[in-house]
Write a protein that holds these residues in place. Structure first.
Motif, PDB file in Angstrom:
ATOM      1  N   PRO A  69    -103.543  13.717 113.416  1.00  0.00           N
ATOM      2  CA  PRO A  69    -102.293  13.018 113.716  1.00  0.00           C
ATOM      3  C   PRO A  69    -101.048  13.825 113.389  1.00  0.00           C
ATOM      4  CG  PRO A  69    -103.846  11.522 112.662  1.00  0.00           C
ATOM      5  CD  PRO A  69    -104.448  12.901 112.572  1.00  0.00           C
ATOM      6  N   ALA A  70    -101.113  14.646 112.341  1.00  0.00           N
ATOM      7  CA  ALA A  70     -99.952  15.455 111.973  1.00  0.00           C
ATOM      8  C   ALA A  70     -99.625  16.476 113.066  1.00  0.00           C
ATOM      9  CB  ALA A  70    -100.196  16.165 110.640  1.00  0.00           C
ATOM     10  N   VAL A  71    -100.655  17.062 113.668  1.00  0.00           N
ATOM     11  CA  VAL A  71    -100.433  18.015 114.756  1.00  0.00           C
ATOM     12  C   VAL A  71     -99.838  17.304 115.963  1.00  0.00           C
ATOM     13  CG1 VAL A  71    -101.572  19.557 116.404  1.00  0.00           C
ATOM     14  CG2 VAL A  71    -102.218  19.613 113.982  1.00  0.00           C
ATOM     15  N   THR A  72    -100.354  16.135 116.280  1.00  0.00           N
ATOM     16  CA  THR A  72     -99.831  15.372 117.411  1.00  0.00           C
ATOM     17  C   THR A  72     -98.362  15.033 117.208  1.00  0.00           C
ATOM     18  OG1 THR A  72    -102.008  14.410 117.891  1.00  0.00           O
ATOM     19  CG2 THR A  72    -100.099  13.235 118.736  1.00  0.00           C
ATOM     20  N   VAL A  73     -98.007  14.554 116.027  1.00  0.00           N
ATOM     21  CA  VAL A  73     -96.615  14.202 115.734  1.00  0.00           C
ATOM     22  C   VAL A  73     -95.738  15.447 115.732  1.00  0.00           C
ATOM     23  CG1 VAL A  73     -95.077  13.315 113.931  1.00  0.00           C
ATOM     24  CG2 VAL A  73     -97.173  12.082 114.491  1.00  0.00           C
ATOM     25  N   GLY A  74     -96.232  16.539 115.159  1.00  0.00           N
ATOM     26  CA  GLY A  74     -95.458  17.769 115.134  1.00  0.00           C
ATOM     27  C   GLY A  74     -95.171  18.304 116.522  1.00  0.00           C
ATOM     28  N   LEU A  75     -96.169  18.278 117.406  1.00  0.00           N
ATOM     29  CA  LEU A  75     -95.974  18.732 118.780  1.00  0.00           C
ATOM     30  C   LEU A  75     -95.006  17.828 119.533  1.00  0.00           C
ATOM     31  CD1 LEU A  75     -99.619  19.742 119.747  1.00  0.00           C
ATOM     32  CD2 LEU A  75     -97.686  21.281 119.435  1.00  0.00           C
ATOM     33  N   PHE A  76     -95.079  16.531 119.261  1.00  0.00           N
ATOM     34  CA  PHE A  76     -94.148  15.597 119.900  1.00  0.00           C
ATOM     35  C   PHE A  76     -92.708  15.875 119.459  1.00  0.00           C
ATOM     36  CE2 PHE A  76     -91.845  11.567 118.944  1.00  0.00           C
ATOM     37  CZ  PHE A  76     -91.379  11.321 120.228  1.00  0.00           C
ATOM     38  N   LEU A  77     -92.488  16.011 118.155  1.00  0.00           N
ATOM     39  CA  LEU A  77     -91.138  16.251 117.660  1.00  0.00           C
ATOM     40  C   LEU A  77     -90.627  17.638 118.052  1.00  0.00           C
ATOM     41  CD1 LEU A  77     -91.374  14.610 114.130  1.00  0.00           C
ATOM     42  CD2 LEU A  77     -90.201  13.737 116.155  1.00  0.00           C
ATOM     43  N   GLY A  78     -91.546  18.546 118.301  1.00  0.00           N
ATOM     44  CA  GLY A  78     -91.161  19.863 118.774  1.00  0.00           C
ATOM     45  C   GLY A  78     -90.971  19.922 120.274  1.00  0.00           C
ATOM     46  N   LYS A  79     -90.997  18.762 120.924  1.00  0.00           N
ATOM     47  CA  LYS A  79     -90.825  18.645 122.380  1.00  0.00           C
ATOM     48  C   LYS A  79     -91.899  19.392 123.151  1.00  0.00           C
ATOM     49  CE  LYS A  79     -85.828  17.839 122.212  1.00  0.00           C
ATOM     50  NZ  LYS A  79     -85.974  16.417 122.527  1.00  0.00           N
ATOM     51  N   ARG A  80     -93.116  19.290 122.627  1.00  0.00           N
ATOM     52  CA  ARG A  80     -94.239  19.952 123.285  1.00  0.00           C
ATOM     53  C   ARG A  80     -95.333  18.968 123.658  1.00  0.00           C
ATOM     54  NH1 ARG A  80     -94.191  25.158 120.840  1.00  0.00           N
ATOM     55  NH2 ARG A  80     -96.266  25.599 121.640  1.00  0.00           N
ATOM     56  N   PHE A  81     -95.079  17.652 123.470  1.00  0.00           N
ATOM     57  CA  PHE A  81     -96.101  16.655 123.773  1.00  0.00           C
ATOM     58  C   PHE A  81     -95.404  15.353 124.132  1.00  0.00           C
ATOM     59  CE2 PHE A  81     -99.444  13.549 122.465  1.00  0.00           C
ATOM     60  CZ  PHE A  81    -100.469  14.006 123.277  1.00  0.00           C
ATOM     61  N   GLY A  82     -95.946  14.653 125.157  1.00  0.00           N
ATOM     62  CA  GLY A  82     -95.311  13.439 125.650  1.00  0.00           C
ATOM     63  C   GLY A  82     -95.417  12.260 124.697  1.00  0.00           C
ATOM     64  N   TRP A 213    -102.065   6.283 100.976  1.00  0.00           N
ATOM     65  CA  TRP A 213    -100.705   6.282 101.522  1.00  0.00           C
ATOM     66  C   TRP A 213    -100.069   7.678 101.471  1.00  0.00           C
ATOM     67  CZ3 TRP A 213     -96.582   7.866  98.569  1.00  0.00           C
ATOM     68  CH2 TRP A 213     -96.791   7.932  97.181  1.00  0.00           C
ATOM     69  N   LEU A 214    -100.328   8.401 100.367  1.00  0.00           N
ATOM     70  CA  LEU A 214     -99.726   9.727 100.220  1.00  0.00           C
ATOM     71  C   LEU A 214    -100.236  10.686 101.286  1.00  0.00           C
ATOM     72  CD1 LEU A 214     -97.959  11.680  98.531  1.00  0.00           C
ATOM     73  CD2 LEU A 214    -100.054  12.317  97.323  1.00  0.00           C
ATOM     74  N   PHE A 215    -101.496  10.512 101.685  1.00  0.00           N
ATOM     75  CA  PHE A 215    -102.110  11.452 102.621  1.00  0.00           C
ATOM     76  C   PHE A 215    -101.863  11.058 104.082  1.00  0.00           C
ATOM     77  CE2 PHE A 215    -104.194  11.659  98.531  1.00  0.00           C
ATOM     78  CZ  PHE A 215    -103.888  12.976  98.214  1.00  0.00           C
ATOM     79  N   TRP A 216    -101.045  10.046 104.269  1.00  0.00           N
ATOM     80  CA  TRP A 216    -100.390   9.789 105.545  1.00  0.00           C
ATOM     81  C   TRP A 216     -98.933  10.243 105.466  1.00  0.00           C
ATOM     82  CZ3 TRP A 216    -101.702   8.169 110.407  1.00  0.00           C
ATOM     83  CH2 TRP A 216    -103.047   7.794 110.584  1.00  0.00           C
ATOM     84  N   LEU A 217     -98.254   9.833 104.411  1.00  0.00           N
ATOM     85  CA  LEU A 217     -96.834  10.150 104.287  1.00  0.00           C
ATOM     86  C   LEU A 217     -96.574  11.654 104.241  1.00  0.00           C
ATOM     87  CD1 LEU A 217     -93.876   9.297 103.770  1.00  0.00           C
ATOM     88  CD2 LEU A 217     -94.423   9.257 101.321  1.00  0.00           C
ATOM     89  N   ALA A 218     -97.254  12.363 103.342  1.00  0.00           N
ATOM     90  CA  ALA A 218     -96.959  13.787 103.138  1.00  0.00           C
ATOM     91  C   ALA A 218     -97.282  14.645 104.370  1.00  0.00           C
ATOM     92  CB  ALA A 218     -97.705  14.303 101.906  1.00  0.00           C
ATOM     93  N   PRO A 219     -98.472  14.511 104.989  1.00  0.00           N
ATOM     94  CA  PRO A 219     -98.732  15.314 106.184  1.00  0.00           C
ATOM     95  C   PRO A 219     -97.780  15.020 107.343  1.00  0.00           C
ATOM     96  CG  PRO A 219    -100.789  14.548 105.254  1.00  0.00           C
ATOM     97  CD  PRO A 219     -99.700  13.808 104.546  1.00  0.00           C
TER      98      PRO A 219
END
Length: 264
Positions: A69-82, A213-219
């Motif tokens: 999920p962290a990669v998916t969110v990162g790619l989205f915020l980097g404007k590389r994923f819909g 919770w920490l291992f959702w928030l931090a990543p």
């Protein structure tokens, strides 16, 4: 590729990451409960790196090879994923991680003298304080998970940049994840992946589930930092002309993205 096909291979890839990576920690890092007899931290670190490397080459050209999920969110915020595919991807990754952890639990129960996992790093869970393999604090765990996830997502963004050499992405990402585990296994047992943390925690319960919770928030925070910072550090999003375009880990475009519009 249709969304269903992409989600199917995201399931397979995430399943392999959790079963192979966590399986090495649960089944092979120790033998019959005797520390030091099995593959140890180096072996576990390599196992996680190899799961990502192998699946990125196998199915990265279909789904983009996120498995996290962290990669998916990162790619989205980097404007590389819909945006429309973020929740389906994340949901699929979490379900795959739970399925892999469940099958791994069934295998572990087959060991003679099996007992319900408990303690620091039990059943490959992540934790801090009393649940940290090295007894590290919440603050230490937060710093490590945010920083290392940011670095990991930055690596993913870098090797999938249209300007990067093609075809070598999985090697850099696999080795990057290996190094990340070598640094952080003693601190948190290494997450940098909320789905990977969720699967084992559900089967251990107790404090491991309470610290999830920490291992959702931090990543996710680390992924956001990398996704937003990459374009400013490198001078470009690294994608093609349209925001939804992204390159897969092995090179080329993410399945399901639209062809770039030709410039006049």
């Amino acid at each position: 590729m249709k969304l269903g096909h992409r989600l199917a291979v995201e399931f397979v890839g995430t399943f392999w990451l959790v079963f192979g990576g966590c399986g090495s920690a649960v089944l092979a890092a120790e033998v019959a409960g005797k520390p030091g007899v099995g593959i140890g931290h180096l072996g576990v670190a390599l196992a996680f790196g190899l799961t990502v490397l192998t699946m990125a080459y196998a199915v990265g050209h279909i789904s983009g090879g996120h498995f996290n999920p962290a990669v998916t969110v990162g790619l989205f915020l980097g404007k590389r994923f819909g945006a429309k595919d973020v929740l389906p991807y994340v949901g699929t990754q979490v379900v795959a991680a739970i399925a892999a952890a469940g099958l791994l639990y069934a295998v572990a129960r087959g060991r003679s003298g099996f007992e319900t996992p408990s303690g620091p790093g039990a059943f490959a869970t992540n934790g801090y304080g009393s649940n940290s393999p090295g007894g590290f604090s919440l603050t230490s765990a937060l710093i490590v998970e945010v920083l290392l996830t940011a670095v990991f997502v930055f690596i993913v963004l870098g090797v999938t940049d249209r300007r990067a050499p093609k075809g070598f992405g999985p090697i850099a990402i696999g080795l990057g994840l290996t190094l990340i585990h070598l640094v952080s296994i003693p601190v948190t047992n290494t997450s940098v992946n909320p789905a990977r943390s969720t699967g084992p925690a559900l089967f251990v319960g107790g404090e491991s589930l309470g610290q999830l919770w920490l291992f959702w928030l931090a990543p996710l925070l680390g992924a956001a930092i990398a996704g937003l910072a990459y374009r400013y550090v490198t001078g470009s999003t690294g994608g093609d002309d349209t925001p939804e375009e992204a390159q897969v880990i092995g090179g080329g475009r993410t399945a399901g993205s639209r062809p770039a519009r030709k410039r006049r």
